[in-house]
Scaffold this motif. Structure first.
Motif, PDB file in Angstrom:
ATOM      1  N   THR A 167      44.364-100.463 -14.426  1.00  0.00           N
ATOM      2  CA  THR A 167      45.316-100.198 -15.175  1.00  0.00           C
ATOM      3  C   THR A 167      46.040-101.508 -15.574  1.00  0.00           C
ATOM      4  OG1 THR A 167      46.776 -99.709 -13.577  1.00  0.00           O
ATOM      5  CG2 THR A 167      45.922 -97.882 -14.655  1.00  0.00           C
ATOM      6  N   PRO A 219      35.719 -90.351 -11.013  1.00  0.00           N
ATOM      7  CA  PRO A 219      36.732 -89.997 -11.846  1.00  0.00           C
ATOM      8  C   PRO A 219      37.680 -91.217 -12.461  1.00  0.00           C
ATOM      9  CG  PRO A 219      36.332 -88.398  -9.904  1.00  0.00           C
ATOM     10  CD  PRO A 219      35.636 -89.700  -9.524  1.00  0.00           C
ATOM     11  N   LEU A 220      37.558 -92.183 -11.598  1.00  0.00           N
ATOM     12  CA  LEU A 220      38.436 -93.319 -11.907  1.00  0.00           C
ATOM     13  C   LEU A 220      37.543 -94.056 -13.077  1.00  0.00           C
ATOM     14  CD1 LEU A 220      39.854 -92.363  -9.320  1.00  0.00           C
ATOM     15  CD2 LEU A 220      40.626 -94.907  -9.325  1.00  0.00           C
ATOM     16  N   PHE A 226      35.495 -92.793 -15.058  1.00  0.00           N
ATOM     17  CA  PHE A 226      35.396 -92.047 -16.309  1.00  0.00           C
ATOM     18  C   PHE A 226      36.627 -92.152 -17.206  1.00  0.00           C
ATOM     19  CE2 PHE A 226      36.266 -87.909 -18.455  1.00  0.00           C
ATOM     20  CZ  PHE A 226      35.007 -87.798 -18.975  1.00  0.00           C
ATOM     21  N   ARG A 227      37.734 -92.081 -16.583  1.00  0.00           N
ATOM     22  CA  ARG A 227      38.889 -92.347 -17.172  1.00  0.00           C
ATOM     23  C   ARG A 227      39.109 -93.814 -17.460  1.00  0.00           C
ATOM     24  NH1 ARG A 227      44.403 -88.781 -15.308  1.00  0.00           N
ATOM     25  NH2 ARG A 227      43.102 -86.833 -15.492  1.00  0.00           N
ATOM     26  N   PRO A 265      39.088 -92.756 -21.940  1.00  0.00           N
ATOM     27  CA  PRO A 265      40.542 -92.574 -21.889  1.00  0.00           C
ATOM     28  C   PRO A 265      41.220 -91.219 -22.012  1.00  0.00           C
ATOM     29  CG  PRO A 265      40.505 -94.129 -23.432  1.00  0.00           C
ATOM     30  CD  PRO A 265      39.084 -93.722 -22.945  1.00  0.00           C
ATOM     31  N   THR A 266      40.445 -90.464 -21.146  1.00  0.00           N
ATOM     32  CA  THR A 266      40.772 -88.693 -21.145  1.00  0.00           C
ATOM     33  C   THR A 266      42.182 -88.443 -20.449  1.00  0.00           C
ATOM     34  OG1 THR A 266      39.808 -88.470 -19.237  1.00  0.00           O
ATOM     35  CG2 THR A 266      38.605 -88.104 -21.236  1.00  0.00           C
ATOM     36  N   GLY A 267      42.695 -89.507 -19.683  1.00  0.00           N
ATOM     37  CA  GLY A 267      44.239 -89.238 -19.202  1.00  0.00           C
ATOM     38  C   GLY A 267      44.406 -90.595 -18.270  1.00  0.00           C
ATOM     39  N   PRO A 268      45.775 -90.820 -17.975  1.00  0.00           N
ATOM     40  CA  PRO A 268      46.159 -92.031 -17.275  1.00  0.00           C
ATOM     41  C   PRO A 268      45.535 -92.015 -15.892  1.00  0.00           C
ATOM     42  CG  PRO A 268      47.904 -90.241 -17.257  1.00  0.00           C
ATOM     43  CD  PRO A 268      46.687 -89.772 -17.961  1.00  0.00           C
ATOM     44  N   ILE A 269      45.414 -93.321 -15.522  1.00  0.00           N
ATOM     45  CA  ILE A 269      44.827 -93.895 -14.338  1.00  0.00           C
ATOM     46  C   ILE A 269      46.234 -94.014 -13.289  1.00  0.00           C
ATOM     47  CG2 ILE A 269      43.322 -95.001 -12.649  1.00  0.00           C
ATOM     48  CD1 ILE A 269      41.614 -95.327 -15.230  1.00  0.00           C
ATOM     49  N   TYR A 284      47.073 -89.900  -9.276  1.00  0.00           N
ATOM     50  CA  TYR A 284      45.983 -89.389  -9.768  1.00  0.00           C
ATOM     51  C   TYR A 284      45.071 -89.852  -8.740  1.00  0.00           C
ATOM     52  CZ  TYR A 284      41.511 -88.770 -12.355  1.00  0.00           C
ATOM     53  OH  TYR A 284      40.497 -88.441 -12.764  1.00  0.00           O
TER      54      TYR A 284
END
Length: 159
Positions: free
Chosen positions: A62, A128-129, A131-132, A136-140, A144
Motif C-alpha cells: 500500500t 490473497p495479498l 491478488f488484491r 484491486p478487489t478490496g483494500p489491503i 485484512y
C-alpha cells in the motif's frame, strides 16, 4: 538509464554492466528498499510470525512510492522473460526459500499438519495479498493481512 547514470555520476555503459535494463535496476532497488520487510521471522510462534509478515507485506503493497512500480514490474514480467527471470532469481526465489524454511519449521514443531504440501500452503497464505495488489478487489489493510494469517493458520493447523 541515462538520467540514472548522470545522477549517479557514472557512465551508462558502467551502469549497464550491473543492470542490463531498467527493470533489473528496479528489481535491485526494490530488494534494497524493502527486502527486510519480506523476511519471515522464526520466533517459534508460527501464527504470530505469519501475522507480522503479512502485515509487513500489506504495508509495502500500500506504499504509494512502491506499489505502482511493483505492479508495473509484474505487468512487464508477463511479456519479458528476462525480467521474469531476474525477478524470480533476485526476489521471488529467495523469498520463497525463506518462506519454505519457516513453514517447514512450523511443520516440525507441530504448528501445521504433516500432510500439508508446503508450496500449496505458501501460495494459500500469500496469494490473497498479491491478488488484491494486482486486481484491486478490496483494500489491503493490516486487519485484512491479519485475517488472512488467521485463516491460513486455521486451515493449516492440526485438526
Amino acid at each position: 538509464m541515462a538520467a540514472i547514470a548522470a545522477r549517479a555520476g557514472v557512465t551508462e555503459e558502467l551502469l549497464a554492466t550491473r543492470w542490463p535494463s531498467r527493470s533489473a535496476l528496479l528489481i535491485d532497488a526494490f530488494r534494497r528498499e524493502i527486502g527486510a520487510e519480506f523476511l519471515l521471522a522464526d520466533s517459534g510462534d508460527f501464527h504470530a510470525d505469519l501475522r507480522s509478515q503479512l502485515t509487513a507485506v500489506a504495508k509495502v503493497f500500500t506504499d504509494p512510492s512502491i506499489s505502482p512500480h511493483l505492479t508495473a514490474l509484474i505487468a512487464e514480467m508477463q511479456h519479458d522473460p528476462e525480467v521474469s527471470g531476474t525477478f524470480g532469481e533476485r526476489v521471488f526465489g529467495p523469498n520463497r526459500f525463506m518462506a519454505r524454511a519457516r513453514f517447514e519449521s512450523a511443520r516440525k514443531s507441530g504448528q501445521i499438519r504433516d500432510d500439508i504440501d508446503i508450496d500449496t500452503a505458501i501460495d494459500l497464505t500469500f496469494a490473497p495479498l498479491w491478488f488484491r495488489l494486482l486486481l484491486p478487489t478490496g483494500p489491503i489493510t493490516p486487519d485484512y493481512a491479519a485475517e488472512v494469517a488467521d485463516l491460513s493458520v486455521a486451515a493449516l493447523g492440526r485438526s
